[in-house]
Design a protein around this motif. Structure first.
Motif, short mmCIF file in Angstrom:
data_model
loop_
_atom_site.label_atom_id
_atom_site.label_comp_id
_atom_site.label_asym_id
_atom_site.label_seq_id
_atom_site.Cartn_x
_atom_site.Cartn_y
_atom_site.Cartn_z
N THR A 274 52.81 49.35 35.97
CA THR A 274 51.96 48.56 36.86
C THR A 274 51.14 49.45 37.79
N PHE A 275 51.76 50.47 38.35
CA PHE A 275 51.07 51.35 39.29
C PHE A 275 49.92 52.08 38.60
N ARG A 276 50.17 52.64 37.43
CA ARG A 276 49.12 53.35 36.69
C ARG A 276 48.05 52.41 36.16
N ARG A 277 48.37 51.12 36.08
CA ARG A 277 47.37 50.12 35.68
C ARG A 277 46.50 49.70 36.87
N TYR A 278 46.80 50.16 38.07
CA TYR A 278 46.05 49.81 39.27
C TYR A 278 46.07 48.30 39.52
N ILE A 279 47.28 47.75 39.52
CA ILE A 279 47.43 46.32 39.78
C ILE A 279 47.65 46.12 41.29
N TYR A 280 46.77 45.31 41.88
CA TYR A 280 46.76 45.09 43.33
C TYR A 280 46.88 43.60 43.66
N LEU A 281 47.27 43.34 44.90
CA LEU A 281 46.94 42.11 45.60
C LEU A 281 45.70 42.49 46.39
N HIS A 282 44.61 41.75 46.28
CA HIS A 282 43.39 42.13 47.00
C HIS A 282 42.55 40.92 47.33
N GLY A 283 41.64 41.12 48.27
CA GLY A 283 40.72 40.07 48.65
C GLY A 283 39.63 39.87 47.62
N THR A 284 39.11 38.65 47.59
CA THR A 284 38.02 38.28 46.70
C THR A 284 37.03 37.44 47.52
N PRO A 285 35.79 37.35 47.10
CA PRO A 285 34.83 36.54 47.86
C PRO A 285 35.33 35.11 48.06
N LEU B 165 29.49 45.50 53.02
CA LEU B 165 30.18 44.25 53.29
C LEU B 165 29.67 43.24 52.28
N TRP B 166 30.59 42.49 51.66
CA TRP B 166 30.21 41.52 50.65
C TRP B 166 29.27 40.48 51.26
N SER B 167 28.26 40.11 50.51
CA SER B 167 27.34 39.03 50.91
C SER B 167 26.84 38.38 49.62
N PRO B 168 26.33 37.16 49.71
CA PRO B 168 25.75 36.54 48.51
C PRO B 168 24.62 37.39 47.91
N ALA B 169 23.83 38.04 48.76
CA ALA B 169 22.73 38.88 48.26
C ALA B 169 23.28 40.09 47.50
N LEU B 170 24.32 40.71 48.01
CA LEU B 170 24.94 41.84 47.32
C LEU B 170 25.51 41.38 45.98
N ALA B 171 26.15 40.23 45.98
CA ALA B 171 26.72 39.68 44.75
C ALA B 171 25.62 39.37 43.73
N ALA B 172 24.49 38.84 44.18
CA ALA B 172 23.39 38.52 43.27
C ALA B 172 22.80 39.78 42.65
N ALA B 173 22.83 40.87 43.40
CA ALA B 173 22.29 42.14 42.89
C ALA B 173 23.23 42.81 41.89
N GLN B 174 24.51 42.38 41.88
CA GLN B 174 25.50 42.98 40.99
C GLN B 174 26.31 41.88 40.29
N PRO B 175 25.68 41.09 39.46
CA PRO B 175 26.40 39.97 38.81
C PRO B 175 27.52 40.50 37.90
N GLY B 176 28.61 39.77 37.89
CA GLY B 176 29.72 40.13 37.02
C GLY B 176 30.66 41.18 37.59
N ARG B 177 30.35 41.72 38.76
CA ARG B 177 31.22 42.74 39.36
C ARG B 177 32.54 42.10 39.79
N ASP B 178 33.64 42.78 39.55
CA ASP B 178 34.96 42.31 39.98
C ASP B 178 35.18 42.83 41.40
N TRP B 179 34.92 41.98 42.38
CA TRP B 179 34.93 42.37 43.78
C TRP B 179 36.35 42.58 44.29
N ILE B 180 36.58 43.70 44.92
CA ILE B 180 37.84 44.01 45.61
C ILE B 180 37.48 44.17 47.07
#
Length: 152
Positions: free
Chosen positions: A103-114, A66-81
């Motif tokens: 578009t499908f082969r490019r893996y283009i999504y609507l997705h959640g972000t922090p 589950l996303w958390s600020p601590a998880l984000a700090a451990a993985q800076p620059g990650r593109d969170w989905i």
């Protein structure tokens, strides 16, 4: 996508509107461009039903995190989905379907972000980012094959 908004239309009426973030590289269809594709699309797949808000997805699977600020700090620059994925498929052959513009082969999504991510300005790697609560709400309101139009 200058307005940086997603509008859900139901029965010809505006049902919901969400703040989003499209690609930092702008609009475009070529694979590898990091741009958000334009034109007519459909939702080809709905991924993440029943997952908790903030569930981290990688390669369209829940990592168990589950996303958390601590998880984000451990993985800076990650593109969170996070939370849900609505995977898009283009419907216009030569524009956003088949070949190097698919578009499908490019893996283009609507997705959640922090929820700490800035929305309203282009910042994604090509997908459409939304708040987690918003993508969960939208996910529950649409089906596979729902039509989606992406434009500037």
């Amino acid at each position: 996508m200058s307005a940086q908004r997603l509008t859900l239309w139901q029965g010809g009426a505006r049902a919901r509107e969400y703040l989003i973030s499209s690609a930092a590289n702008g609009l475009g269809e070529i694979g590898g461009s990091g741009k958000t594709p334009r034109g007519a699309h459909i939702i080809r797949a709905r991924i993440g039903s029943g997952l908790p808000q903030g569930a981290v997805l990688r390669a369209r699977r829940w990592t168990g995190e589950l996303w958390s600020p601590a998880l984000a700090a451990a993985q800076p620059g990650r593109d969170w989905i996070l939370s849900r994925i609505l995977w898009l498929s283009g419907t216009e052959i030569g524009r956003n379907r088949l070949g190097c513009v698919d578009t499908f082969r490019r893996y283009i999504y609507l997705h959640g972000t922090p929820d700490v991510a800035a929305l309203g300005t282009p910042a994604s790697h090509g997908c459409i980012r939304m708040r987690c609560a918003d993508i969960i709400e939208l996910f529950d309101l649409v089906n596979s094959r729902t039509q989606v139009e992406l434009h500037a």
